[in-house]
Design a protein around this motif. Structure first.
Motif, PDB file in Angstrom:
ATOM      1  N   MET A 199      40.266  42.261  49.279  1.00  0.00           N
ATOM      2  CA  MET A 199      41.321  42.886  48.484  1.00  0.00           C
ATOM      3  C   MET A 199      40.623  43.682  47.380  1.00  0.00           C
ATOM      4  N   GLY A 200      41.113  44.855  47.104  1.00  0.00           N
ATOM      5  CA  GLY A 200      40.465  45.694  46.095  1.00  0.00           C
ATOM      6  C   GLY A 200      39.462  46.638  46.735  1.00  0.00           C
ATOM      7  N   ARG A 201      38.603  47.211  45.887  1.00  0.00           N
ATOM      8  CA  ARG A 201      37.700  48.255  46.383  1.00  0.00           C
ATOM      9  C   ARG A 201      36.280  47.732  46.585  1.00  0.00           C
ATOM     10  N   GLU A 202      35.646  48.159  47.647  1.00  0.00           N
ATOM     11  CA  GLU A 202      34.237  47.879  47.836  1.00  0.00           C
ATOM     12  C   GLU A 202      33.422  48.839  46.966  1.00  0.00           C
ATOM     13  N   SER A 203      32.174  48.455  46.715  1.00  0.00           N
ATOM     14  CA  SER A 203      31.304  49.370  45.952  1.00  0.00           C
ATOM     15  C   SER A 203      30.678  50.388  46.900  1.00  0.00           C
TER      16      SER A 203
END
Ligand SMILES: Cc1cc2nc3c(=O)[nH]c(=O)nc-3n(C[C@H](O)[C@H](O)[C@H](O)COP(=O)(O)OP(=O)(O)OC[C@H]3O[C@@H](n4cnc5c(N)ncnc54)[C@H](O)[C@@H]3O)c2cc1C
Lengths: 317, 599
Positions: free
Chosen positions: B343-347
């Motif tokens: 969930m959320g953004r990968e780097s």
């Protein structure tokens, strides 16, 4: 096309003077030339109100509106506020606005033109005329939607069908070089009465303009303007109120009377302002009178406010 | 050691409750779930916070006009005096919210006004003692404002002690007093259990059913379609005429009711009925509407069953199955089963995507509650809304109707655990702005009225379940064709962010979005993105498939999601025929799947 524009714009320049000779504002001494992007030039004039205070700016404009093939002349009066925001337009007597097929604007199209010009952030801003034509006329929904769908759809809302060029040209004049010209003129007019007038105007753009002139980086305000500036904390414009509250030097809120005033403001103010006032109080030595009121009232709001008041009271002891 | 007084008090109470628990039956407790009222009147059922409060609730969504009373008859074994408790909250404590209502028992108000406590947490509030003389009592929820007052449940108890306030304690109480375990029904065994009846889930169910599978389709709303339903009103996007495999998209086309745009005031244009008809026609589908899946049973690492609860009656149903497809959008089934998810953004370092941020974070796209107004004959009023977001001449949104930009929850709020807060923030933006327009721009808005405000949030992003392949920006932009290429996607990489000006006026409280469309050439999504990498019998389709955040920006549109569902339906039929897993289809029967998609 270019040559045609050039030809007509010379004619336009010649005509402007003739037009002004007929306007009631011709006598005002403050008239400044504006050379617009499409080659036309005109004069913008300051109009004072009955008390002699700068009121607004006006220009009578004669411009060609051209598509690929033909140009037609458009006569229009434009009005701006003292900071160069478009206010309204009128069409001179015996003139009218027409669409490309020479049909006159309908009533609602006149109204719509005002809406279009009033939107300083209009999509028209970012478009070259050619792109605009392409986007506004492209109708295949599949294609357009996949890439620029939102834009094409919204574009239909910012132009009047059949009067794309008129909308485009007039928008770029109303929001064009005149804005800088007006800013310069108004700057040269700034004096204490005008600043007070601005602070008390209820026009947030005037108010921010004046605030920048009367408040320094530490939030100190010259004595003559202090009262009107502090009063802005009770402005119905919550953003302005919160801004002034945040920026003002805490030194103005040390006395009992002013702290009472602050608490009364808290009671009547929006939630955002309430939180802003509690923030401000963190920077103040609180008077006993205020401490008593805080202690009495603290449970009347919500948990967040109760906790913050608690913190304020404990911090002081 | 100093122990604060209230802690001791609470502790003693708990200890006391523990000691008394064997006698609990002796005292009479009657739990009345508000959503189960005989007649909800003008109140609506909201299940969106189920993962947090383990229940649905009733809400007075009247767009500023008080709604008709909700009424029910409660049976008491024993006449007598009861303590009344009301489970509610102040949804907009800024400082006090507008969600005010009364509870009437046998024609009389009990316990004052609820919903304006200034506290946002769900709690039991004491409603005083009520006398019940007969076996049945009439209960009435009286909305006072039309501004989203809400009630989860009422408890009548002969004991004076406070009911459990936390959601775990509440779950126990509910389980016991509603006899959830004793009344649960078995739905039977299915080849494929599809959870979530958005476009993705509906397509998966229809295709699987047509290929002969016995299918359960479980949807937690009264209508199908998810974001494309009349409850959310988002139009279908993504092309189906550029398909590498032209066979895909046929069911999507059947469900497509034309294009009313986003947030059209005419709800029927979104085709709820069409979708229901398409599904009803399939005799292999057992459709369970109004059923929220909140629990899974596992056997040897596989999902063996899911349990759903009816959002109105609170009756539970258990579904056993060979394969499951998570089409919830939230990846709820996978999450409950322990599937790997993100969930959320990968780097950028992790994925190598130029559009990824430097550092991984919790940022997600937001949730929308669309709204629309319509012209009316005469000037009407709308209340001031001091509890809503503030607007002024300096900043307000001068619109008669919303579009996709009305969006909250850009990583500042969790789209699952704070879904209610996000929805409520949207409502505060909509009502605050509308109130400003109505009261200050009367020339333009005097003769307009809110025709519709969504109370179901249109969610864009939550969990992404991880499969054997995780689709990336590079897959998309380089147009990589893997052997298991299935669905063709065409939408731009469309990643929203808070609009700049909105951020300026509402820092940390944004509700308006911007985007940058990054064009892509049509590309394909590998089948390996459509099943879980660690739960062997779990498929997924829709916005919760296996992609990075960046790639999700493009795969998430609904025609594309629908085609994923179609592929899952086909893959499930092949898996069943060969008695294998979703991965087994990829490893051993890919030709068959590709042939089916091509044919
Ligand atoms: C305002 C907005 C604008 C958008 N713009 C577009 C656009 O223009 N075009 C486009 O195609 N896409 C658009 N999108 C994106 C698109 O709507 C979503 O990505 C899409 O809905 C995903 O489809 P889905 O079937 O995976 O999920 P959903 O549509 O979210 O459907 C999932 C369904 O499952 C149900 N459910 C969830 N949990 C459970 C459970 N535990 N038990 C039972 N049922 C459950 C939900 O109630 C829901 O109905 C937009 C989204 C929003 C919010």
């Amino acid at each position: 096309m270019c040559r045609l524009v050039l030809f007509i714009s010379i004619a336009a320049a010649a005509n402007v003077n003739a037009a002004y000779a007929r306007t009631p504002h011709a006598a005002d001494s403050l008239a400044y030339p504006v050379n617009e992007y499409n080659g036309i030039s005109y004069e913008v004039r300051l109009v004072r109100d009955s008390a002699g205070m700068p009121g607004h700016y006006h220009a009578r404009i004669f411009t060609p509106v051209c598509d690929d093939d033909v140009c037609k002349p458009v006569y229009i009066d434009l009005y701006w506020d003292l900071l160069g925001s478009y206010l309204r337009y009128t069409v001179p007597l015996n003139e009218s606005l027409t669409k490309m097929d020479h049909e006159e604007f309908k009533r609602e199209e006149y109204a719509k033109l005002h809406e279009i010009l009033a939107d300083s952030n209009s999509l028209l801003k970012d478009y070259e005329m050619e792109e605009l034509v392409e986007s506004a006329t492209k109708t295949s929904p599949g294609e357009v939607d996949a890439v620029t769908g939102a834009t094409a759809k919204s574009l239909q809302a910012v132009v009047i069908p059949g009067a794309l060029y008129t909308c485009y040209t007039l928008w770029h004049i109303a929001h064009g070089r005149v804005v800088d010209t007006i800013a310069k003129i108004t700057d040269s007019l700034v004096d204490p009465p005008l600043l007070l007038h601005f602070l008390e105007s209820r026009n947030h753009r005037y108010q921010y303009f004046a605030l920048d002139k009367v408040m320094d980086n530490q939030g100190n305000v010259e004595p003559d303007y202090r009262e009107p500036v502090i009063n802005l904390i009770r402005s119905p414009n919550v953003f302005l109120a919160a801004h002034v509250l945040k920026r003002l030097s805490p030194t103005y809120f040390s006395g009992e009377e002013r702290q009472n005033w602050l608490w009364e403001t808290f009671l009547g103010g929006s939630y955002r302002l309430k939180l802003g006032i509690l923030d401000k109080m963190e920077q103040l030595p609180l008077t006993n009178a205020l401490r008593t009121r805080l202690a009495t009232d603290k449970g009347d709001f919500n948990e967040v406010i109760a906790e913050r008041i608690e913190h304020l009271l404990n911090r002081q002891s | 050691m100093k122990i604060p007084l209230n802690f001791i008090a609470r502790y003693c109470l708990l200890a006391l409750l523990g000691a008394l628990s064997v006698h609990v039956k002796a005292q009479t407790q009657v739990l009345v779930e508000a959503e189960s009222f005989d007649d909800p009147g003008g109140w609506v059922i909201d299940q969106q916070s189920f993962p947090v409060i383990q229940s649905s609730y009733l809400m007075a969504h009247g767009m500023g006009r008080p709604v008709a009373d909700a009424t029910t008859t409660v049976r008491f074994e024993q006449p007598g005096t009861y303590h009344l408790w009301v489970r509610t909250k102040d949804w907009a404590p800024f400082p006090k919210g507008p969600g005010k209502f009364q509870v009437w028992v046998n024609g009389k108000p009990a316990g004052g006004v609820f919903g304006e406590s200034g506290s946002v947490d769900w709690k039991w509030y004491y409603g005083g003692e009520v006398k019940v003389d007969e076996a049945a009592a009439e209960i009435r929820l009286k909305d006072l404002t039309g501004f989203n007052g809400r009630c989860d449940a009422l408890l009548f108890s002969t004991s004076g002690s406070e009911p459990p306030q936390d959601s775990a304690g509440m779950s126990g109480l509910r389980r016991e007093l509603l006899s959830l375990d004793q009344t649960r029904k078995e739905a039977g065994h299915f080849d494929l259990v599809v959870v979530g009846g958005g476009i993705a889930g509906t397509c998966a169910a229809v295709v699987a059913a047509r290929l002969g599978l016995k299918v359960a389709l479980i949807q937690d709303r009264p209508v199908l379609g998810g974001n494309n339903s009349s409850e959310v009103r988002v139009h279908l996007r993504g092309d189906i005429d550029k398909n590498h495999h032209p066979k895909l998209g046929r069911v999507v086309r059947e469900l497509d009711n034309g294009d009313p745009g986003n947030g059209n005031p005419s709800g029927s244009d979104y085709g709820d009925k069409r979708k229901l008809d398409v599904v009803s026609y399939e005799k292999n589908i057992d459709l369970y509407l109004n059923t929220h899946v909140y629990q899974v049973e596992m056997e040897g690492g596989r999902i063996s069953a899911v349990i759903g609860r009816n959002i109105k009656t609170n009756r539970e149903v258990r579904f056993t199955g060979t394969y499951f497809s998570d089409c919830t959008g939230d990846g709820t089934v996978g999450y409950l089963a322990g599937a790997d998810y993100r969930m959320g953004r990968e780097s950028r370092a992790e994925t190598g995507e130029s559009l990824a941020p430097e550092k991984a974070d919790d940022f997600t796209l937001g949730t929308s509650n669309l709204w629309a107004s319509l012209p009316v004959d005469s000037v009407t009023s709308f209340p001031e809304t001091p509890w809503a977001l503030p607007f002024s001449d300096e900043y307000h949104i001068d619109e008669e109707r919303s579009d996709w930009q009305w969006e909250t929850g850009f990583g500042n709020m969790n789209t699952i655990t704070e879904a209610e807060k996000i929805r409520d923030h949207n409502l505060r933006a909509v009502y605050g702005n509308w109130s400003y327009l109505k009261n200050n721009k009367t020339e333009k808005y005097g003769k307009r009225e809110l025709a519709w405000v969504a109370y179901i949030g249109g969610k864009r992003e939550s969990r992404r379940l991880l499969g054997d392949h995780i689709l990336t920006q590079m897959d998309i932009q380089e147009g990589k064709m893997y052997p298991d290429a299935t669905v063709t996607a065409t939408w731009t990489i469309d990643l929203h962010f808070p609009q700049k000006e909105n951020s300026l006026y509402f820092p940390g409280e944004e509700f308006f979005a911007g985007t940058e469309h990054i064009r892509v050439a049509p590309y394909t999504i590998p089948y390996r993105c459509l099943y879980s990498r660690n739960i062997p019998n779990l498929f997924m389709a829709g916005r919760n498939i296996s992609t990075t955040h960046v790639a999700f920006g493009s795969t998430r549109v609904m025609r594309t999601c629908g085609m994923m569902g179609e592929v899952v339906g086909m893959a499930a039929s092949i898996a069943k025929a060969h008695n294998t897993t979703p991965r087994g289809v990829y490893e051993d029967h890919l030709d068959e799947l590709v042939a089916m998609i091509k044919d």
